[in-house]
Scaffold this motif. Structure first.
Motif, short mmCIF file in Angstrom:
data_model
loop_
_atom_site.label_atom_id
_atom_site.label_comp_id
_atom_site.label_asym_id
_atom_site.label_seq_id
_atom_site.Cartn_x
_atom_site.Cartn_y
_atom_site.Cartn_z
N GLN A 180 18.73 -34.07 -17.94
CA GLN A 180 19.60 -34.90 -18.77
C GLN A 180 20.63 -35.61 -17.89
OE1 GLN A 180 18.93 -35.06 -22.07
NE2 GLN A 180 17.31 -33.54 -21.83
N PHE A 183 23.72 -33.63 -16.71
CA PHE A 183 23.58 -32.50 -15.79
C PHE A 183 24.22 -32.88 -14.46
CE2 PHE A 183 19.44 -30.65 -17.83
CZ PHE A 183 20.19 -30.16 -18.88
N SER A 188 26.52 -27.17 -15.97
CA SER A 188 26.18 -28.00 -17.12
C SER A 188 24.77 -27.73 -17.60
CB SER A 188 26.37 -29.48 -16.81
OG SER A 188 25.57 -29.89 -15.72
N VAL A 189 23.86 -27.39 -16.68
CA VAL A 189 22.49 -27.06 -17.05
C VAL A 189 22.46 -25.73 -17.80
CG1 VAL A 189 20.14 -26.66 -16.19
CG2 VAL A 189 21.62 -28.30 -15.03
N GLU A 191 24.96 -24.21 -19.34
CA GLU A 191 25.67 -24.35 -20.61
C GLU A 191 24.78 -25.01 -21.66
OE1 GLU A 191 30.20 -25.47 -21.59
OE2 GLU A 191 29.04 -27.09 -20.66
N HIS A 192 24.01 -26.03 -21.25
CA HIS A 192 23.09 -26.72 -22.15
C HIS A 192 22.05 -25.76 -22.72
CE1 HIS A 192 20.68 -29.97 -23.81
NE2 HIS A 192 19.64 -29.57 -23.13
#
Length: 226
Positions: A180, A183, A188-189, A191-192
């Protein structure tokens, strides 16, 4: 103690540095930056499995530098991808264990301390994740689309650094996602994928060397006795 791994991502081109060589290969203290970074992790654990991710075309350059500087630290070198997400995923694919802890670190952050590395692994073992960060020193403002801005409470924000360390099973699950645009780092990966993020204290000295000013600071820091 769980198996421990480190993925050191070194995909810089040196464009912001204004240098012909990739920034991770520029010397500070008579040794390329990336070698300093590797030695920081090796000083934490002599048996740590270290995976260095480089652009494929830079691997022969790295091998030549290792010969030139007689650098014999045992690392596994892996070809990266077009983005940081792809490069981390390539490094992750070379970890053969299904369990343990993995730290991801920028190759051009050579001043990370043993204490930060240790805290990163120990926190991730307890909570699942450990993302290094520091508080903002300066006042901050939020910029709006119309060009106006507003003051924000800087105590509620953190500047994210590396290492970012995670339990391997959840990290593998997170990196099965399609890439995404948001990212921007491993946190962030993860958390996603629905996993919580634990923050740990970093250091303002743990800078990412990206500009000539950073390089000059790094040289001075190496010359100054601790």
């Amino acid at each position: 103690m769980k198996n421990r791994f480190a993925i050191i991502v070194a995909g810089g081109s040196g464009s912001r540095m204004g240098a012909s060589a990739p920034k991770q290969f520029l010397p500070i203290g008579e040794l390329p930056i990336l070698m300093h970074t590797i030695r920081r992790f090796r000083s934490y654990d002599a048996d740590l499995e270290i995976i260095v991710v480089l652009p494929a075309e830079q691997i022969p350059v790295w091998e030549a530098l290792c010969r030139q500087y007689r650098f014999t630290e045992p690392v596994e070198v892996v070809a990266g991808g077009q983005t940081r997400f792809q490069s981390v995923r390539n490094g992750l694919a070379h970890i053969r264990s299904d369990d343990g802890l993995v730290a991801v670190h920028d190759g051009v952050r050579p001043f990370v301390t043993t204490e930060i590395i240790r805290n990163s692994y120990e926190t991730a073992e307890r909570t699942g994740s450990a993302v290094t960060c520091v508080a903002l020193k300066d006042s901050a403002r939020l910029l709006h689309a119309d060009g106006s801005s507003q003051a924000v409470d800087r105590t509620r924000y953190r500047l994210v650094q590396t290492p970012q360390t995670f339990q391997l099973p959840l990290f593998r699950q997170a990196f099965r996602a399609d890439e995404q645009v948001f990212f921007t780092d491993c946190a962030s990966v993860v958390e996603h994928a629905g996993f919580p993020i634990t923050l740990i204290e970093g250091s303002y000295d743990n800078l990412k060397i990206t500009t000539p000013d950073d390089l000059a600071f790094a040289e001075q820091k190496l010359r100054t006795p601790a």
